[in-house]
Design a protein around this motif. Structure first.
Motif, mmCIF file in Angstrom:
data_model
loop_
_atom_site.group_PDB
_atom_site.id
_atom_site.type_symbol
_atom_site.label_atom_id
_atom_site.label_comp_id
_atom_site.label_asym_id
_atom_site.label_seq_id
_atom_site.Cartn_x
_atom_site.Cartn_y
_atom_site.Cartn_z
ATOM 1 N N ILE A 131 0.835 -1.202 0.000
ATOM 2 C CA ILE A 131 0.000 0.000 0.000
ATOM 3 C C ILE A 131 0.873 1.256 0.000
ATOM 4 N N PRO A 142 -6.325 5.334 -1.945
ATOM 5 C CA PRO A 142 -7.465 4.533 -1.487
ATOM 6 C C PRO A 142 -8.709 4.822 -2.317
ATOM 7 N N TYR A 145 -13.058 0.465 -4.167
ATOM 8 C CA TYR A 145 -12.802 -0.940 -4.501
ATOM 9 C C TYR A 145 -12.042 -1.675 -3.405
ATOM 10 N N TRP A 146 -11.353 -0.927 -2.555
ATOM 11 C CA TRP A 146 -10.573 -1.573 -1.497
ATOM 12 C C TRP A 146 -11.453 -2.366 -0.536
ATOM 13 N N TRP A 149 -11.417 -6.139 -0.668
ATOM 14 C CA TRP A 149 -10.322 -6.916 -0.098
ATOM 15 C C TRP A 149 -10.844 -7.920 0.929
ATOM 16 N N SER A 226 -8.663 -4.919 -6.838
ATOM 17 C CA SER A 226 -9.172 -4.171 -5.688
ATOM 18 C C SER A 226 -8.324 -2.931 -5.427
ATOM 19 N N MET A 227 -7.028 -3.097 -5.380
ATOM 20 C CA MET A 227 -6.152 -1.976 -5.048
ATOM 21 C C MET A 227 -6.115 -0.935 -6.156
#
Length: 269
Positions: A131, A142, A145-146, A149, A226-227
């Motif tokens: 990150i 950020p 979508y995170w 996780w 996601s990230m």
């Protein structure tokens, strides 16, 4: 299905013991080293630097689209390192400790799960590093979508539990299986999208679809999506269905084999 329910109950009922044992193993594994548990974090970092120098700088084979290659690679290699360590450790967990457990009121089925917990500390550390690196080098911020996780982490744990109980049992029954598994994991490292972005126009569509059937590929790709804020997990319903059917298959087969032969594990060893 009854065996699967029994397996899950044993995991839940013995969670406190599993956490205590995993904490003890963390300390015992590195107690004779000068740097101690620091090696659990240092070794993956060294590996990342090597892969980056070879594929990202030297050979320039790593493709990552618009995202910096080092950032892209670290995001994917973080869950891979964790899954690879847990898979190999879990495969020998019963074989190494069944003698001790047979003398205690301690279900053998939780031994692979202890490996899942033992490796979590290094996973969280590497995830935090990815990150930070994503922000400093790739400009990744950020995003909404995170949140997913949580889904991919849950999916990863379920897969490792199912695959772990299967591998640990088969290793007892077929001693050569663990060597075979080590070889398979080496191949999967290159075929799970850890170093190369297969989901580009540079690779044939049928080849990419074949790779996507791999549960490790699904998790690695999911963490990246996601990230980087690329897609929601429900936007690929077929891949999600295939992944969970694979988890269910290994959970059913692994649970059946485990409870069928558990009383004779000591004899097989």
């Amino acid at each position: 299905m009854k065996e699967v329910i029994t397996l899950i109950k044993e995991q839940i009922q013995n969670l406190p013991i599993m956490f205590r044992v995993s904490k003890y193993q963390d300390k015992s594994d590195y107690q004779s080293h000068y740097l101690g548990i620091v090696w659990a974090y240092l070794y993956p970092i060294i590996q990342i630097l090597i892969y980056w120098l070879v594929f990202g700088v030297g050979l320039k084979k790593g493709t990552s689209g618009s995202v910096d290659y080092l950032t892209w690679m670290v995001i994917g290699i973080t869950p891979w390192f964790y899954m690879n360590s847990v898979t190999l450790d879990a495969s020998k967990s019963i074989y190494q400790q069944v003698g001790m457990v047979s003398k205690m009121k301690f279900p053998v089925s939780v031994l692979p799960s202890i490996k899942i917990l033992t490796n979590l500390s290094s996973f969280w550390a590497m995830l935090a590093c990815s990150i930070i690196l994503g922000y400093l080098k790739g400009g990744v911020l950020p995003n909404l979508y995170w949140i997913q996780w949580l889904y991919y982490f849950f999916a990863m744990i379920c897969w490792l539990l199912a695959f772990g109980i299967f591998n640990s049992t088969v290793t007892i029954l077929v001693r050569d299986y663990r060597i075979f598994l080590q070889s398979i994991m080496r191949v999967l490292f290159y075929m799970s999208g850890v170093l190369f972005n297969f989901e580009t126009n540079a690779f044939p569509a049928f080849f990419v679809r074949f790779l996507q059937l791999n549960p490790f590929f699904y998790i690695v790709s999911g963490f990246r999506e996601s990230m980087l804020g690329e897609a929601w997990f429900w936007q690929k319903p077929m891949l999600m269905l295939i992944f969970w059917l694979t988890v269910l298959f290994f959970l059913l087969v692994g649970s059946h084999l485990h409870y069928k032969f558990r009383a004779r594990f000591v004899d097989y060893i």
